[in-house]
Write a protein that holds these residues in place. Structure first.
Motif, PDB file in Angstrom:
ATOM      1  N   TRP A  30      76.644  56.968   9.180  1.00 35.96           N
ATOM      2  CA  TRP A  30      75.632  56.073   9.024  1.00 35.96           C
ATOM      3  C   TRP A  30      74.719  55.613   8.628  1.00 35.96           C
ATOM      4  CZ3 TRP A  30      79.574  52.853  10.575  1.00 35.96           C
ATOM      5  CH2 TRP A  30      80.977  53.141  11.595  1.00 35.96           C
ATOM      6  N   LEU A 147      67.582  44.099  10.713  1.00 33.77           N
ATOM      7  CA  LEU A 147      69.018  44.349  11.129  1.00 33.77           C
ATOM      8  C   LEU A 147      70.291  43.919  10.675  1.00 33.77           C
ATOM      9  CD1 LEU A 147      69.454  45.573  14.021  1.00 33.77           C
ATOM     10  CD2 LEU A 147      69.113  43.835  15.067  1.00 33.77           C
ATOM     11  N   HIS A 148      69.855  42.674  10.504  1.00 34.78           N
ATOM     12  CA  HIS A 148      71.011  41.975   9.420  1.00 34.78           C
ATOM     13  C   HIS A 148      71.911  43.101   8.489  1.00 34.78           C
ATOM     14  CE1 HIS A 148      72.715  38.947   6.707  1.00 34.78           C
ATOM     15  NE2 HIS A 148      73.418  38.156   7.472  1.00 34.78           N
ATOM     16  N   SER A 151      72.881  45.989   9.713  1.00 37.44           N
ATOM     17  CA  SER A 151      74.301  46.065  10.416  1.00 37.44           C
ATOM     18  C   SER A 151      74.991  46.266   8.956  1.00 37.44           C
ATOM     19  CB  SER A 151      74.321  45.231  11.183  1.00 37.44           C
ATOM     20  OG  SER A 151      74.304  44.065   9.919  1.00 37.44           O
ATOM     21  N   ARG A 152      74.813  45.559   7.783  1.00 37.36           N
ATOM     22  CA  ARG A 152      75.506  45.312   6.627  1.00 37.36           C
ATOM     23  C   ARG A 152      76.073  46.786   5.617  1.00 37.36           C
ATOM     24  NH1 ARG A 152      72.057  42.666   2.686  1.00 37.36           N
ATOM     25  NH2 ARG A 152      71.939  44.511   2.338  1.00 37.36           N
ATOM     26  N   MET A 154      75.794  49.724   7.361  1.00 37.89           N
ATOM     27  CA  MET A 154      76.583  51.227   8.527  1.00 37.89           C
ATOM     28  C   MET A 154      77.654  49.937   7.775  1.00 37.89           C
ATOM     29  SD  MET A 154      73.895  51.174  11.650  1.00 37.89           S
ATOM     30  CE  MET A 154      74.947  52.016  12.281  1.00 37.89           C
ATOM     31  N   VAL A 171      80.880  41.122   8.404  1.00 36.81           N
ATOM     32  CA  VAL A 171      80.210  41.287   7.615  1.00 36.81           C
ATOM     33  C   VAL A 171      80.036  42.283   5.987  1.00 36.81           C
ATOM     34  CG1 VAL A 171      80.248  43.428   9.131  1.00 36.81           C
ATOM     35  CG2 VAL A 171      78.470  43.214   7.964  1.00 36.81           C
TER      36      VAL A 171
ATOM     37  N   THR B 145      79.850  43.725  12.246  1.00 44.40           N
ATOM     38  CA  THR B 145      80.330  42.407  12.279  1.00 44.40           C
ATOM     39  C   THR B 145      79.609  41.498  13.043  1.00 44.40           C
ATOM     40  OG1 THR B 145      81.673  41.175  10.556  1.00 44.40           O
ATOM     41  CG2 THR B 145      82.249  41.490  12.854  1.00 44.40           C
ATOM     42  N   SER B 151      72.193  38.737  14.492  1.00 45.95           N
ATOM     43  CA  SER B 151      70.515  38.979  13.860  1.00 45.95           C
ATOM     44  C   SER B 151      70.366  37.425  12.950  1.00 45.95           C
ATOM     45  CB  SER B 151      70.624  39.893  12.875  1.00 45.95           C
ATOM     46  OG  SER B 151      71.559  40.162  11.955  1.00 45.95           O
TER      47      SER B 151
END
Lengths: 179, 179
Positions: A30, A147-148, A151-152, A154, A171, B145, B151
């Motif tokens: 991750w 943070l955006h 998450s993408r 990961m 995502v 997602t 975010s």
């Protein structure tokens, strides 16, 4: 809409703990994989956040207060973090980010900024005139942009594993505006 | 690439604490504003995650194990959470999400799934045949997602406040693929 500094500080305060809860001791699948050549992995992003704490947000805020529009900010080096993180673990970076953020927010609170201070202007090397208010709001939104991105990045690691669900996962449709 | 269930569980375990650290007691500017008509705010997203814990992931995993391909999953109601959350606070939802996730992961671990179990297939009402492996990987990617969405929804609230920096913030360029 007037910028509410309390709201900004509320978010800035929470980001280190949120990243810590999400990332600490997570398997490297991750955190150490990126989206392809010349893209960042999660480790790089945390490192970049640290670099911002050191060289961007509070140093620029102080420049606005001390020098106003007379002198442009130092350009921010988007790859500047690369030199600093060698040999460190993600856990060490998370600790470092939390510590620097806490110190910086302590300094920010100690400034006791009033509305007229927030309207003061500085000079961005590329954007031109900006207000202290805009700078501090951007500090918070910059946390969210990363943070955006995290998450993408990961989610990208599971692009194949999710099989036919990939079309349903927003995502995985994100082209990556926030490098 | 073989799906590593340990990696999936590692992420699923962390999401409730990450959202808690980010969102609990945050001013409502951040958590109760959305991106416009018929879009979700952060409260809605956490509520949707709760609904998934109740009706989607583990119920479907058990269906694969018990019924295989013979019977399609119940369609997931993307607006099903709306009925459940009335009168609750975001703090209550965060508690509920953490509790349900913990119970579900306890059940998942107790299944002691082997690789051949992960290859078992179920029937999705729209996507057709899917494997248990894909379902469980999607559970994790679905967390991401919605972290991506949260975010973005939060950053949207500062779209004006950041002034000319908006062009630099990737999250503000995201069109919102993950509703």
């Amino acid at each position: 809409m007037e910028h509410n500094l309390h709201h900004t500080i509320s978010l800035l305060t929470r980001t280190p703990a949120a990243l810590d809860a999400l990332l600490r001791d997570l398997p490297e699948t991750w955190t150490f994989r990126n989206e392809g050549e010349n893209t960042w992995n999660t480790f790089d992003v945390v490192d970049h956040l640290i670099h911002g704490e050191r060289t961007d947000w509070m140093p620029r805020a102080k420049m606005v207060l001390q020098l106003g529009e007379t002198q442009p900010f130092e350009p921010f080096d988007r790859w500047g973090h690369v030199r600093e993180s060698q040999g460190k673990s993600l856990g060490q970076l998370l600790d470092e980010f939390a510590s620097l953020r806490s110190t910086n927010l302590g300094e920010l609170r100690a400034l006791n900024l009033r509305q007229q201070d927030l309207d003061l202007r500085g000079r961005h090397p590329a954007l031109g005139l900006v207000t202290l208010s805009e700078l501090l709001a951007t500090w918070a939104a910059h946390d969210l942009t990363h943070l955006h991105q995290i998450s993408r990045v990961m989610a990208h690691q599971y692009r194949e594993a999710v099989g036919p669900w990939s079309g349903y996962l927003g995502v995985l449709q994100c082209a990556g505006h926030s490098s």
